[in-house]
Design a protein around this motif. Structure first.
Motif, PDB file in Angstrom:
ATOM      1  N   ALA A 130      69.578 -66.438  60.177  1.00 35.42           N
ATOM      2  CA  ALA A 130      70.805 -66.968  59.559  1.00 35.42           C
ATOM      3  C   ALA A 130      70.483 -67.687  58.265  1.00 35.42           C
ATOM      4  O   ALA A 130      71.231 -67.594  57.279  1.00 35.42           O
ATOM      5  CB  ALA A 130      71.517 -67.910  60.530  1.00 35.42           C
ATOM      6  N   LEU A 133      69.936 -64.896  55.710  1.00 34.40           N
ATOM      7  CA  LEU A 133      71.126 -64.116  55.372  1.00 34.40           C
ATOM      8  C   LEU A 133      72.178 -64.929  54.621  1.00 34.40           C
ATOM      9  O   LEU A 133      72.855 -64.391  53.741  1.00 34.40           O
ATOM     10  CB  LEU A 133      71.756 -63.547  56.648  1.00 34.40           C
ATOM     11  CG  LEU A 133      70.994 -62.433  57.352  1.00 34.40           C
ATOM     12  CD1 LEU A 133      71.655 -62.091  58.677  1.00 34.40           C
ATOM     13  CD2 LEU A 133      70.899 -61.197  56.462  1.00 34.40           C
ATOM     14  N   GLY A 134      72.314 -66.204  54.945  1.00 34.53           N
ATOM     15  CA  GLY A 134      73.367 -67.011  54.349  1.00 34.53           C
ATOM     16  C   GLY A 134      73.409 -66.981  52.829  1.00 34.53           C
ATOM     17  O   GLY A 134      74.431 -66.606  52.229  1.00 34.53           O
ATOM     18  N   VAL A 137      74.229 -63.361  51.422  1.00 36.91           N
ATOM     19  CA  VAL A 137      75.612 -62.937  51.601  1.00 36.91           C
ATOM     20  C   VAL A 137      76.556 -63.737  50.708  1.00 36.91           C
ATOM     21  O   VAL A 137      77.567 -63.218  50.226  1.00 36.91           O
ATOM     22  CB  VAL A 137      76.017 -63.088  53.085  1.00 36.91           C
ATOM     23  CG1 VAL A 137      77.493 -62.799  53.284  1.00 36.91           C
ATOM     24  CG2 VAL A 137      75.169 -62.167  53.948  1.00 36.91           C
ATOM     25  N   ARG A 143      80.806 -61.775  51.154  1.00 43.23           N
ATOM     26  CA  ARG A 143      80.811 -63.238  51.186  1.00 43.23           C
ATOM     27  C   ARG A 143      81.987 -63.809  51.976  1.00 43.23           C
ATOM     28  O   ARG A 143      81.938 -64.952  52.420  1.00 43.23           O
ATOM     29  CB  ARG A 143      80.824 -63.791  49.765  1.00 43.23           C
ATOM     30  CG  ARG A 143      81.997 -63.333  48.913  1.00 43.23           C
ATOM     31  CD  ARG A 143      81.776 -63.693  47.454  1.00 43.23           C
ATOM     32  NE  ARG A 143      82.841 -63.185  46.602  1.00 43.23           N
ATOM     33  CZ  ARG A 143      82.866 -61.948  46.121  1.00 43.23           C
ATOM     34  NH1 ARG A 143      81.904 -61.089  46.447  1.00 43.23           N
ATOM     35  NH2 ARG A 143      83.846 -61.543  45.340  1.00 43.23           N
ATOM     36  N   LEU A 147      79.527 -64.713  59.472  1.00 39.85           N
ATOM     37  CA  LEU A 147      78.117 -64.379  59.593  1.00 39.85           C
ATOM     38  C   LEU A 147      77.837 -63.507  60.809  1.00 39.85           C
ATOM     39  O   LEU A 147      76.909 -62.706  60.803  1.00 39.85           O
ATOM     40  CB  LEU A 147      77.283 -65.656  59.658  1.00 39.85           C
ATOM     41  CG  LEU A 147      75.767 -65.503  59.427  1.00 39.85           C
ATOM     42  CD1 LEU A 147      75.488 -64.802  58.109  1.00 39.85           C
ATOM     43  CD2 LEU A 147      75.090 -66.863  59.474  1.00 39.85           C
ATOM     44  N   ARG A 148      78.646 -63.650  61.861  1.00 35.67           N
ATOM     45  CA  ARG A 148      78.426 -62.822  63.052  1.00 35.67           C
ATOM     46  C   ARG A 148      78.616 -61.336  62.722  1.00 35.67           C
ATOM     47  O   ARG A 148      77.894 -60.480  63.239  1.00 35.67           O
ATOM     48  CB  ARG A 148      79.361 -63.241  64.184  1.00 35.67           C
ATOM     49  CG  ARG A 148      80.823 -62.970  63.904  1.00 35.67           C
ATOM     50  CD  ARG A 148      81.706 -63.149  65.148  1.00 35.67           C
ATOM     51  NE  ARG A 148      83.062 -62.745  64.864  1.00 35.67           N
ATOM     52  CZ  ARG A 148      83.966 -63.521  64.284  1.00 35.67           C
ATOM     53  NH1 ARG A 148      83.644 -64.760  63.954  1.00 35.67           N
ATOM     54  NH2 ARG A 148      85.179 -63.077  64.042  1.00 35.67           N
ATOM     55  N   VAL A 150      78.189 -59.970  59.685  1.00 38.44           N
ATOM     56  CA  VAL A 150      77.044 -59.602  58.854  1.00 38.44           C
ATOM     57  C   VAL A 150      75.833 -59.315  59.732  1.00 38.44           C
ATOM     58  O   VAL A 150      75.133 -58.311  59.545  1.00 38.44           O
ATOM     59  CB  VAL A 150      76.729 -60.734  57.853  1.00 38.44           C
ATOM     60  CG1 VAL A 150      75.460 -60.406  57.068  1.00 38.44           C
ATOM     61  CG2 VAL A 150      77.896 -60.948  56.908  1.00 38.44           C
ATOM     62  N   SER A 151      75.575 -60.183  60.691  1.00 42.51           N
ATOM     63  CA  SER A 151      74.439 -59.988  61.590  1.00 42.51           C
ATOM     64  C   SER A 151      74.578 -58.695  62.381  1.00 42.51           C
ATOM     65  O   SER A 151      73.591 -57.986  62.604  1.00 42.51           O
ATOM     66  CB  SER A 151      74.317 -61.173  62.552  1.00 42.51           C
ATOM     67  OG  SER A 151      74.048 -62.367  61.849  1.00 42.51           O
ATOM     68  N   PRO A 201      80.854 -68.586  50.359  1.00 43.01           N
ATOM     69  CA  PRO A 201      80.902 -67.795  51.596  1.00 43.01           C
ATOM     70  C   PRO A 201      81.892 -68.399  52.592  1.00 43.01           C
ATOM     71  O   PRO A 201      82.288 -69.547  52.464  1.00 43.01           O
ATOM     72  CB  PRO A 201      79.486 -67.938  52.147  1.00 43.01           C
ATOM     73  CG  PRO A 201      79.102 -69.335  51.722  1.00 43.01           C
ATOM     74  CD  PRO A 201      79.801 -69.585  50.384  1.00 43.01           C
ATOM     75  N   GLN A 203      82.865 -69.998  56.153  1.00 42.26           N
ATOM     76  CA  GLN A 203      82.146 -70.883  57.062  1.00 42.26           C
ATOM     77  C   GLN A 203      82.282 -70.426  58.509  1.00 42.26           C
ATOM     78  O   GLN A 203      81.717 -71.047  59.400  1.00 42.26           O
ATOM     79  CB  GLN A 203      82.679 -72.316  56.928  1.00 42.26           C
ATOM     80  CG  GLN A 203      82.449 -72.901  55.545  1.00 42.26           C
ATOM     81  CD  GLN A 203      80.979 -72.969  55.211  1.00 42.26           C
ATOM     82  OE1 GLN A 203      80.172 -73.432  55.991  1.00 42.26           O
ATOM     83  NE2 GLN A 203      80.618 -72.482  54.031  1.00 42.26           N
ATOM     84  N   THR A 205      81.472 -68.683  61.747  1.00 43.60           N
ATOM     85  CA  THR A 205      80.264 -68.094  62.315  1.00 43.60           C
ATOM     86  C   THR A 205      80.405 -67.771  63.787  1.00 43.60           C
ATOM     87  O   THR A 205      79.465 -67.303  64.406  1.00 43.60           O
ATOM     88  CB  THR A 205      79.067 -69.032  62.147  1.00 43.60           C
ATOM     89  OG1 THR A 205      79.371 -70.279  62.801  1.00 43.60           O
ATOM     90  CG2 THR A 205      78.754 -69.255  60.690  1.00 43.60           C
TER      91      THR A 205
END
Length: 206
Positions: A130, A133-134, A137, A143, A147-148, A150-151, A201, A203, A205
């Motif tokens: 994370a 990646l943060g 991204v 952006r 994040l989940r 993206v992962s 980005p 927030q 997640t």
């Protein structure tokens, strides 16, 4: 009196479970796993009270090991692309070097009886991903994505690459590099092929 435990038996059972789940999926019996480990089924239940307990422990072991393989080689101060490439290479190498681990983990990850505790136990091993990646991204076309997501996309690209390399080995690493470039463009580049200038980005997640 409780039977004495032999650490070698536990290791043999976990190794055997990896091989058997890789070959037979989650329908594999505890008898098959014990037989592959060279012990009795009764011995298996000395170390794992139920098949569910074995599934959960093996999932945590393999998933955490893969996460560590991806992040152990990260160098402080390295640029975002270099860090992502290091993470990618560690991830790919871990899975390709022992295909049974990759196949077993693919089955274990969708097991219906994985506990919340097991899922939480592996999160620490992925904290480093994370962090990598943060920032990448934040300036790219995804952006606004949580994040989940993206992962999940990164995992999907890596899994497809791993499966291809297991089926068709590539000692030159060419296909792995091509897949990495595709992933980099998904995460970090806008449609013109340049980094986005908007650094904001989401927030979200969870």
């Amino acid at each position: 009196m409780a039977r004495a435990r032999n650490p070698a038996h536990r290791t043999a059972l976990l190794d055997a479970a990896t091989r058997v789940f890789a070959a037979e999926g989650l329908a594999a019996s505890t008898a098959s796993i014990a037989r592959a480990a060279g012990v009795s089924t009764g011995t298996l239940f000395v170390y794992f009270e139920t098949k569910t307990a074995l599934v959960n422990e093996l999932y945590v072991i393999l998933k955490s090991a893969m996460g560590r393989a991806a992040t152990d080689g990260l160098r402080p101060g390295a640029g975002p692309r270099e860090q992502l490439r290091s993470m990618w290479d560690g991830w790919i190498d871990w899975a390709v070097q022992d295909p049974d681990r990759r196949r077993a983990l693919a089955h274990l990850a969708v097991a219906e009886d994985l506990s919340p505790q097991s899922r939480q136990a592996v999160q620490a091993a992925y904290a480093g991903t994370a962090e990598v990646l943060g920032p990448i991204v934040a300036g790219g076309p995804m952006r606004q994505a949580p994040l989940r997501l993206v992962s999940t996309l990164v995992s999907a690209i890596a899994d497809a690459t791993i499966d291809d390399l297991i089926a068709h080995p590539d000692p030159t690493g060419t296909r792995s590099s091509l897949a990495f470039e595709a992933m980099w463009r998904v995460l970090a580049l806008d449609h013109a092929g340049e980094r986005s200038r908007d650094p904001t980005p989401t927030q979200e997640t969870s």
